[in-house]
Structures are given as structure tokens and as C-alpha cells.
Write a protein that holds these residues in place. Sequence first.
Motif, PDB file in Angstrom:
ATOM      1  N   TYR A  84      36.014  40.778  35.960  1.00  0.00           N
ATOM      2  CA  TYR A  84      37.120  41.556  35.185  1.00  0.00           C
ATOM      3  C   TYR A  84      36.445  42.410  34.293  1.00  0.00           C
ATOM      4  CZ  TYR A  84      40.773  42.504  31.871  1.00  0.00           C
ATOM      5  OH  TYR A  84      41.649  43.121  31.108  1.00  0.00           O
ATOM      6  N   PHE A  85      35.299  42.281  33.643  1.00  0.00           N
ATOM      7  CA  PHE A  85      34.625  43.158  32.494  1.00  0.00           C
ATOM      8  C   PHE A  85      33.830  44.229  33.242  1.00  0.00           C
ATOM      9  CE2 PHE A  85      36.143  39.788  29.556  1.00  0.00           C
ATOM     10  CZ  PHE A  85      36.666  40.552  28.668  1.00  0.00           C
ATOM     11  N   ILE A  88      35.673  45.607  36.976  1.00  0.00           N
ATOM     12  CA  ILE A  88      36.813  46.067  36.939  1.00  0.00           C
ATOM     13  C   ILE A  88      37.150  47.061  35.800  1.00  0.00           C
ATOM     14  CG2 ILE A  88      39.431  45.726  36.956  1.00  0.00           C
ATOM     15  CD1 ILE A  88      38.884  43.089  38.443  1.00  0.00           C
ATOM     16  N   GLU A  89      36.884  46.594  34.599  1.00  0.00           N
ATOM     17  CA  GLU A  89      37.180  47.257  33.371  1.00  0.00           C
ATOM     18  C   GLU A  89      36.043  48.532  33.211  1.00  0.00           C
ATOM     19  OE1 GLU A  89      39.362  47.366  30.998  1.00  0.00           O
ATOM     20  OE2 GLU A  89      40.550  45.894  32.168  1.00  0.00           O
ATOM     21  N   TRP A  90      34.640  47.981  33.207  1.00  0.00           N
ATOM     22  CA  TRP A  90      33.639  49.040  32.971  1.00  0.00           C
ATOM     23  C   TRP A  90      33.171  49.479  34.261  1.00  0.00           C
ATOM     24  CZ3 TRP A  90      31.380  44.621  29.089  1.00  0.00           C
ATOM     25  CH2 TRP A  90      32.345  44.855  28.079  1.00  0.00           C
ATOM     26  N   GLN A  91      33.203  48.940  35.390  1.00  0.00           N
ATOM     27  CA  GLN A  91      32.781  49.490  36.741  1.00  0.00           C
ATOM     28  C   GLN A  91      31.355  49.634  36.780  1.00  0.00           C
ATOM     29  OE1 GLN A  91      35.348  52.898  37.629  1.00  0.00           O
ATOM     30  NE2 GLN A  91      37.286  51.706  37.776  1.00  0.00           N
ATOM     31  N   THR A  95      32.436  44.756  42.716  1.00  0.00           N
ATOM     32  CA  THR A  95      33.334  43.585  42.492  1.00  0.00           C
ATOM     33  C   THR A  95      33.041  42.498  43.553  1.00  0.00           C
ATOM     34  OG1 THR A  95      35.153  44.348  44.175  1.00  0.00           O
ATOM     35  CG2 THR A  95      35.198  44.638  41.765  1.00  0.00           C
TER      36      THR A  95
END
Length: 215
Positions: A84-85, A88-91, A95
Amino acid sequence: GQLLQGNLGFSFQSGEPVAEVIGARLPATLQLMGVALLFAIVVGVALGVVSALKQYSWLDYSFTFFGFAGISIPDFFLGMVLVYFLAIEWQVFPTSGISTPGEAWSLADNLRHLALPAFALALVRTATFMRYTRASVLEVMNNDYVRTARAKGLREWQVTWRHILRNALIPVLTVVGLQVGTLMGGAVLTETIFSWPGIGKWLIDAIGRRDYPVV
């Protein structure tokens, strides 16, 4: 009789020999387990030695808190948090997968895909190695030969490396062997979360398809 001859049967879904598919997927699982174990040993032993040498300091208490937190967090939950962090959020990392689809294989790309699942799998083992190393170092530090080495005027790093660490690592090596089995169990869920094409993900997929020879 067939099992003793190495015949594990054929997959109900694909019709492939199970033994051949295991051979094809085993390197990915071994890569994930090997990197996770190496990271856990190096970081865990280093933190354990520092924690023991700085006993009852703020550093020792911080590492102890980290150790209990690491042991308490399940592999699959940590994996979902990392996805998630960091993905997805910070890429920062991919994934899932073992390499980028459509691109030629490269070591750098493979390591980027390996980073998150290996860290998720290694955290619990890092905390375990740290706690065992700390306890073992504290026990060795009170032995007579360590006091004799200091009395002879050896430098502190020489005492730590030659006399303390070498003897303290003997029980830790036993724990390393015991962690191999738990690594395989943790790899099942970790591979599923990160779509890592190893034996663990294959097992979960086969259970869902009721592919009994594979299971």
C-alpha cells in the motif's frame, strides 16, 4: 511406487508433470528465501551485537521494541502494508511479479521486484536473530577468557570480533537452520500477496482449483 520413482503425477488443469513444474518454480522460491534469510542474518546479528554491547541504553530499548514488534507482525499483514505505502502510494517499488512485463530481464529490475517480498519475509526472522544474538553475546561477555583478553590490552573491537562474536554465533547458527522451515511457510502467503511465481503461490492457486496432484 510411482512416487518413489520421482513421479508426482500430472496437474489436473494444465496436464504438466508436477515434478517438472516444481523444478521450474523452485528457483524463484529459493531466491526469495535466500535473500530474506541473508538479510535477516546480517541485520539481525548486527543489531543483536550492538544491543548487547549497549545493554540498558536507549539503543538497547529501541532494538528490543523493534524485536517484539517484528515478531508480532504477521508476514502477510506486513506485505499488504508495504504494497500500500511503498508500491501504490509512493510508487517506489513494483506491486507484484518477478520482473517488468514486456521488458528484457535485468538484475536491477529483478531486485526491485524482490525488495518488498524479501523484506516482508525477513522482518520476523531479523527480530528472532537479533534477540538470540543479544542473549548469546551477553552470556559470552561474562566469561573469563573475555576478561583476560581485555586485561591483556586488546582493543575493544578485537575482543568483540575474536572472542565474543565468534563464540556467541554458535547457538545462533542452530536457530538459522530451524528458520528455514518457517521461511517456506511464510513464503506461501508472501508469494501470493506479491504474485511471486514460486512454489508457494502455485500451492495456493492449486488449492483454489482443487488440483490435488499439485497440492
